[in-house]
Write a protein that holds these residues in place. Structure first.
Motif, mmCIF file in Angstrom:
data_model
loop_
_atom_site.group_PDB
_atom_site.id
_atom_site.type_symbol
_atom_site.label_atom_id
_atom_site.label_comp_id
_atom_site.label_asym_id
_atom_site.label_seq_id
_atom_site.Cartn_x
_atom_site.Cartn_y
_atom_site.Cartn_z
ATOM 1 N N ASN A 347 0.840 -1.201 0.000
ATOM 2 C CA ASN A 347 0.000 0.000 0.000
ATOM 3 C C ASN A 347 0.871 1.246 0.000
ATOM 4 O O ASN A 347 1.860 1.303 0.743
ATOM 5 N N ALA A 348 0.476 2.240 -0.804
ATOM 6 C CA ALA A 348 1.232 3.498 -0.840
ATOM 7 C C ALA A 348 0.273 4.674 -0.724
ATOM 8 O O ALA A 348 -0.827 4.643 -1.302
ATOM 9 N N GLU A 354 3.684 5.349 -4.863
ATOM 10 C CA GLU A 354 2.807 4.937 -5.966
ATOM 11 C C GLU A 354 3.634 4.636 -7.222
ATOM 12 O O GLU A 354 3.367 3.666 -7.935
ATOM 13 N N ARG A 355 4.657 5.495 -7.460
ATOM 14 C CA ARG A 355 5.505 5.247 -8.640
ATOM 15 C C ARG A 355 6.226 3.900 -8.520
ATOM 16 O O ARG A 355 6.338 3.160 -9.488
ATOM 17 N N GLN A 358 3.739 1.295 -9.450
ATOM 18 C CA GLN A 358 3.467 1.231 -10.894
ATOM 19 C C GLN A 358 4.602 0.496 -11.608
ATOM 20 O O GLN A 358 4.353 -0.320 -12.506
ATOM 21 N N LEU A 368 -3.572 -3.208 -9.691
ATOM 22 C CA LEU A 368 -3.447 -1.932 -8.980
ATOM 23 C C LEU A 368 -4.861 -1.490 -8.615
ATOM 24 O O LEU A 368 -5.782 -1.573 -9.427
ATOM 25 N N ARG A 370 -7.076 1.661 -6.394
ATOM 26 C CA ARG A 370 -6.961 2.936 -5.681
ATOM 27 C C ARG A 370 -8.167 3.048 -4.759
ATOM 28 O O ARG A 370 -9.313 2.976 -5.216
ATOM 29 N N VAL A 392 -3.043 3.631 -2.747
ATOM 30 C CA VAL A 392 -2.871 2.806 -3.944
ATOM 31 C C VAL A 392 -2.329 1.449 -3.489
ATOM 32 O O VAL A 392 -1.376 1.384 -2.707
ATOM 33 N N TRP A 394 -1.006 -2.343 -4.641
ATOM 34 C CA TRP A 394 -0.572 -3.319 -5.659
ATOM 35 C C TRP A 394 -0.615 -4.687 -5.021
ATOM 36 O O TRP A 394 -0.132 -4.878 -3.907
#
Ligand SMILES: C[S@@+](CC[C@H](N)C(=O)[O-])C[C@H]1O[C@@H](n2cnc3c(N)ncnc32)[C@H](O)[C@@H]1O
Length: 398
Positions: A347-348, A354-355, A358, A368, A370, A392, A394
């Motif tokens: 989790n970010a 987040e980058r 990704q 992914l 949100r 966000v 993943w």
């Protein structure tokens, strides 16, 4: 072959013919002093008492003692007993187990409780705090306790967690000539020492003001002591669903904060295991307190910074990364450590985090998500949606 004979407080008189034969034919009988004293003088075998700790003798048994060996167990050897230990260490194929009714069956029999609807908790050789996980209004629990103060310790814990009005029955020497059953409530239990061989039966009733906690993921945020480093309830529930705890599996909770993800992982699946990795010493201490209060004292807390702090840990079936995402090597090291088929969930809340997610998805696939959660909160005399920082997430399967 090692015979493992379950023996009750009724001693020799309560044993079946096959169990008696296993003892009579043995060259060596291993047991506690109390159990060995239950055997008639005519039993010719060498009697060996368990040392404390028992490990050196278990090692000898695993290596193979000469002659025929019989190990005595209390009640059902496979229910929190030496039979279960030997099955793990010696292997089930080398054991011939003779079960006896367990203290759990005897307690259910005395109280008229359906065994399939009664929970069993052992506070013998493990922290009593595990009992907290079973406390819920209406639940019936049989708890194994150790020592003359065992019942008093359990009563104190039950009261501390807000269940003082619970029916509290102390069952001593079940099945034996000195059997004694004393009933009170946890709050009224007078704490006098009891026979060391006792179990406690509880019928849970919550005290006024106690908020019962479900095992479903997403406990109220207020269930945790925290300095704000806590995945909020809705995000926590979604995260646990993505992690999907399975029996026996190990979780790494990296950057564990208040420990809530690892704690709910263990609450959902108590046979699972978890390590919480957290660099901040006061947070690490708080994780242990939260775990113990929420009934999962077995949570291992490792104070340290990932990726260095991950060295030497057993490969996990699932990893959650809630902190340290942007630190060099953390994502790669975690991905590489996962068992095949294992799940990684991260989790970010920051753009930098987040980058990283990704990039991880581009390299490894997965989903992914949100999560933008808002709460209805007062705004003057009206109400409005107060948004939390979006998260966000993943998640990917290796
Ligand atoms: C290591 S566990 C062994 C349990 C055992 N395998 C069984 O089948 O119940 C030991 C605990 O079981 C409980 N226990 C075993 N025998 C008992 C008895 N006859 N009466 C009451 N409690 C008993 C006590 O709580 C004791 O501390």
């Amino acid at each position: 072959m090692i015979s493992v004979v379950g023996i009750g407080a009724d001693g020799w008189a309560g044993l079946g013919e096959a169990a008696r034969a296993a003892i009579r034919e043995a060259d060596t009988v291993v047991g506690s002093a109390r159990q060995l004293d239950l055997l008639p003088a005519g039993v010719a075998a060498e009697r060996r008492c368990w040392p404390s700790p028992i490990d050196p003798l278990v090692d000898e048994l695993a290596a193979g003692l000469p002659g025929t060996v019989c190990v005595l167990a209390s009640g059902d050897p496979m229910l929190h007993g030496i039979g279960a230990t030997l099955a793990r260490r010696v292997g089930p194929d080398r054991l011939a187990v003779h079960p006896h009714p367990s203290a759990f069956s005897l307690a259910c029999a005395r109280l008229g409780w359906p065994a399939a609807e009664t929970a069993l908790v052992s506070a013998v050789g493990r922290p009593a705090e595990g009992l907290a996980l079973a406390l819920a209004p209406g639940r019936r629990i049989v708890a194994y306790a150790a020592g003359a103060q065992g019942a008093a310790r359990l009563a104190a814990l039950v009261c501390e967690r807000g269940y003082g009005p619970s029916r509290f029955v102390v069952l001593e020497q079940l099945g034996g000539p000195a059997e004694r059953i004393v009933e009170s409530t946890a709050g009224a239990f007078n704490g006098t020492p009891v026979d060391p061989l006792h179990a406690v039966a509880l019928e849970c009733r919550a005290a006024p003001g106690t908020v019962p906690l479900s095992r479903a993921p997403g406990l109220p945020d207020g269930a945790y002591d925290s300095d704000g480093q806590l995945s909020k309830r809705a995000v926590r529930a979604v995260t646990l669903a993505a992690l999907g705890p399975r029996p026996g599996e190990l979780l790494w909770d990296v950057g564990a904060g208040s420990g809530s993800i690892a704690i709910e992982w263990l609450r959902v699946e108590p046979s699972a295991r978890a390590v919480a990795i957290e660099p901040d010493p006061s947070r690490a201490a708080r994780i242990a307190v939260n775990a113990s209060r929420l009934g999962v004292p077995a949570l291992e807390v490792r104070e340290g910074r990932a990726p260095a702090a991950l060295e030497g840990l057993e490969a996990p079936g699932a990893i959650f990364i809630g902190g340290g995402l942007t630190a060099d090597g953390v994502l790669d090291r975690c991905w590489a450590a996962l068992r095949p088929g294992g799940r990684l969930v991260a989790n970010a809340v920051t753009l930098e985090g987040e980058r990283a997610l990704q990039a991880a998805r581009a390299a490894r696939g997965g989903d992914l998500l949100r999560l933008a959660v808002s709460h209805a909160e007062p705004l003057g005399s009206f109400e409005a949606w107060r948004p939390h920082l979006p998260v966000v997430q993943w998640s990917a399967v290796r």
